[in-house]
Design a protein around this motif. Structure first.
Motif, PDB file in Angstrom:
ATOM      1  N   ILE A  55       0.515  -1.113  -0.080  1.00  0.00           N
ATOM      2  CA  ILE A  55      -0.195   0.331   0.416  1.00  0.00           C
ATOM      3  C   ILE A  55       0.949   1.029   0.261  1.00  0.00           C
ATOM      4  O   ILE A  55       1.710   0.799   0.570  1.00  0.00           O
ATOM      5  CB  ILE A  55      -0.560   0.142   0.987  1.00  0.00           C
ATOM      6  N   SER A  56       0.541   2.177  -1.138  1.00  0.00           N
ATOM      7  CA  SER A  56       1.570   3.425  -1.267  1.00  0.00           C
ATOM      8  C   SER A  56       0.891   4.362  -0.104  1.00  0.00           C
ATOM      9  O   SER A  56      -0.080   4.143   0.422  1.00  0.00           O
ATOM     10  CB  SER A  56       1.793   3.956  -2.435  1.00  0.00           C
ATOM     11  N   GLU A  57       2.190   5.313   0.264  1.00  0.00           N
ATOM     12  CA  GLU A  57       1.749   6.680   1.204  1.00  0.00           C
ATOM     13  C   GLU A  57       0.050   7.492   0.182  1.00  0.00           C
ATOM     14  O   GLU A  57      -0.410   7.649   0.959  1.00  0.00           O
ATOM     15  CB  GLU A  57       2.732   7.467   0.830  1.00  0.00           C
ATOM     16  N   ASP A  79     -14.776   2.740   1.173  1.00  0.00           N
ATOM     17  CA  ASP A  79     -15.830   2.463   2.513  1.00  0.00           C
ATOM     18  C   ASP A  79     -14.857   1.839   3.777  1.00  0.00           C
ATOM     19  O   ASP A  79     -14.089   1.435   3.852  1.00  0.00           O
ATOM     20  CB  ASP A  79     -15.765   0.904   1.354  1.00  0.00           C
ATOM     21  N   GLU A  80     -14.995   2.509   4.581  1.00  0.00           N
ATOM     22  CA  GLU A  80     -14.706   2.512   5.295  1.00  0.00           C
ATOM     23  C   GLU A  80     -14.031   1.292   6.491  1.00  0.00           C
ATOM     24  O   GLU A  80     -12.974   1.451   6.621  1.00  0.00           O
ATOM     25  CB  GLU A  80     -15.173   4.066   6.765  1.00  0.00           C
ATOM     26  N   ASN A  81     -15.023   0.638   6.613  1.00  0.00           N
ATOM     27  CA  ASN A  81     -15.030  -0.871   7.040  1.00  0.00           C
ATOM     28  C   ASN A  81     -13.875  -1.505   6.020  1.00  0.00           C
ATOM     29  O   ASN A  81     -13.268  -2.282   7.131  1.00  0.00           O
ATOM     30  CB  ASN A  81     -16.600  -1.762   6.719  1.00  0.00           C
ATOM     31  N   LEU A  82     -13.918  -1.340   5.590  1.00  0.00           N
ATOM     32  CA  LEU A  82     -13.402  -2.430   4.350  1.00  0.00           C
ATOM     33  C   LEU A  82     -11.830  -1.632   4.690  1.00  0.00           C
ATOM     34  O   LEU A  82     -11.103  -2.879   4.398  1.00  0.00           O
ATOM     35  CB  LEU A  82     -14.210  -2.273   2.929  1.00  0.00           C
ATOM     36  N   LEU A  83     -12.187  -0.831   4.056  1.00  0.00           N
ATOM     37  CA  LEU A  83     -10.494   0.638   4.056  1.00  0.00           C
ATOM     38  C   LEU A  83      -9.178  -0.243   5.052  1.00  0.00           C
ATOM     39  O   LEU A  83      -8.586  -0.978   5.704  1.00  0.00           O
ATOM     40  CB  LEU A  83     -10.301   1.840   4.124  1.00  0.00           C
ATOM     41  N   LYS A  84     -10.295  -0.514   5.833  1.00  0.00           N
ATOM     42  CA  LYS A  84      -9.829  -0.543   8.087  1.00  0.00           C
ATOM     43  C   LYS A  84      -9.620  -1.400   8.441  1.00  0.00           C
ATOM     44  O   LYS A  84      -7.867  -1.955   8.852  1.00  0.00           O
ATOM     45  CB  LYS A  84     -11.030  -0.290   9.195  1.00  0.00           C
ATOM     46  N   ILE A  86      -8.178  -3.905   5.220  1.00  0.00           N
ATOM     47  CA  ILE A  86      -7.427  -3.435   4.586  1.00  0.00           C
ATOM     48  C   ILE A  86      -5.363  -3.507   5.436  1.00  0.00           C
ATOM     49  O   ILE A  86      -4.931  -3.830   5.291  1.00  0.00           O
ATOM     50  CB  ILE A  86      -7.294  -3.598   3.264  1.00  0.00           C
ATOM     51  N   LYS A  87      -6.211  -2.093   6.224  1.00  0.00           N
ATOM     52  CA  LYS A  87      -4.823  -1.426   6.332  1.00  0.00           C
ATOM     53  C   LYS A  87      -4.184  -2.066   7.973  1.00  0.00           C
ATOM     54  O   LYS A  87      -3.574  -2.582   7.813  1.00  0.00           O
ATOM     55  CB  LYS A  87      -5.109   0.282   6.438  1.00  0.00           C
ATOM     56  N   ASP A  88      -5.357  -2.922   8.270  1.00  0.00           N
ATOM     57  CA  ASP A  88      -5.431  -3.730   9.737  1.00  0.00           C
ATOM     58  C   ASP A  88      -4.201  -4.793   9.766  1.00  0.00           C
ATOM     59  O   ASP A  88      -3.322  -4.958   9.973  1.00  0.00           O
ATOM     60  CB  ASP A  88      -6.611  -3.641  11.034  1.00  0.00           C
ATOM     61  N   GLY A  91      -1.212  -4.406   8.483  1.00  0.00           N
ATOM     62  CA  GLY A  91       0.226  -3.916   9.261  1.00  0.00           C
ATOM     63  C   GLY A  91       0.425  -4.793  10.218  1.00  0.00           C
ATOM     64  O   GLY A  91       1.561  -4.682  10.777  1.00  0.00           O
ATOM     65  N   GLU A  92      -1.182  -5.988  10.311  1.00  0.00           N
ATOM     66  CA  GLU A  92      -0.145  -7.232  11.247  1.00  0.00           C
ATOM     67  C   GLU A  92       0.297  -8.009  10.734  1.00  0.00           C
ATOM     68  O   GLU A  92       0.306  -9.219  10.775  1.00  0.00           O
ATOM     69  CB  GLU A  92      -1.505  -7.691  11.436  1.00  0.00           C
ATOM     70  N   GLY A  93       0.604  -8.107   9.146  1.00  0.00           N
ATOM     71  CA  GLY A  93       1.107  -8.455   8.112  1.00  0.00           C
ATOM     72  C   GLY A  93       0.856  -9.725   7.623  1.00  0.00           C
ATOM     73  O   GLY A  93       1.246 -10.937   7.611  1.00  0.00           O
ATOM     74  N   LYS A  94      -0.582 -10.179   7.347  1.00  0.00           N
ATOM     75  CA  LYS A  94      -1.550 -11.126   7.103  1.00  0.00           C
ATOM     76  C   LYS A  94      -1.099 -11.093   5.895  1.00  0.00           C
ATOM     77  O   LYS A  94      -0.787 -10.456   4.734  1.00  0.00           O
ATOM     78  CB  LYS A  94      -2.879 -10.351   7.838  1.00  0.00           C
ATOM     79  N   ASP A  95      -1.512 -12.082   4.918  1.00  0.00           N
ATOM     80  CA  ASP A  95      -1.470 -12.593   3.382  1.00  0.00           C
ATOM     81  C   ASP A  95      -2.698 -12.250   2.964  1.00  0.00           C
ATOM     82  O   ASP A  95      -3.852 -12.912   3.228  1.00  0.00           O
ATOM     83  CB  ASP A  95      -0.935 -13.892   2.909  1.00  0.00           C
ATOM     84  N   LEU A  96      -3.414 -10.870   2.355  1.00  0.00           N
ATOM     85  CA  LEU A  96      -4.343 -10.636   1.615  1.00  0.00           C
ATOM     86  C   LEU A  96      -4.493 -10.838   0.499  1.00  0.00           C
ATOM     87  O   LEU A  96      -3.376 -10.348  -0.304  1.00  0.00           O
ATOM     88  CB  LEU A  96      -4.759  -9.105   2.293  1.00  0.00           C
TER      89      LEU A  96
END
Length: 118
Positions: A55-57, A79-84, A86-88, A91-96
């Motif tokens: 994810i870029s800046e 979409d705020e829920n989906l955005l959160k 993805i970012k979370d 950030g936790e290092g999960k494969d998404l």
């Protein structure tokens, strides 16, 4: 003519005789639906899954395609829920894996799958 006799001439047509109710799931590609009284053609929609790489800046994502190339032209979803999610998850290092819907020349991330830790 008495006061009790009312005669109305209607020249307006709501167009109801040209439509019929149908469940949304039964509408076929290239069919028509009516939205706010206007006919709209149902487009062909594609769904493709990509693995999230980065994810870029500036809010763009880097995705890995099936052929091993990268796709770098999509923004994060609005979409705020989906955005959160993805970012979370990122950030936790999960494969998404993100699902991208494309129709009429536009693409958008619409879903997320967690395929485990990196």
């Amino acid at each position: 003519m008495s006061d009790d006799d009312h005669h109305f001439e209607s020249k307006a047509d709501a167009g109801a005789s040209k439509t019929y109710p149908q469940q949304a799931g039964t509408i076929r590609k290239n069919g028509y639906i009516v939205i706010k009284g206007r006919p709209c053609k149902v487009p062909h929609v594609n769904r493709t899954d990509y693995q999230l790489i980065d994810i870029s800046e500036d809010g763009f994502v880097s995705l890995l395609t099936d052929s091993g190339d990268t796709k770098d032209d999509l923004r994060l979803p609005t979409d705020e829920n989906l955005l959160k999610q993805i970012k979370d998850g990122f950030g936790e290092g999960k494969d998404l894996v993100v699902s991208v819907m494309s129709a009429m020349g536009e693409e958008q991330i619409c879903a997320l799958k967690d395929i485990g830790p990196k």
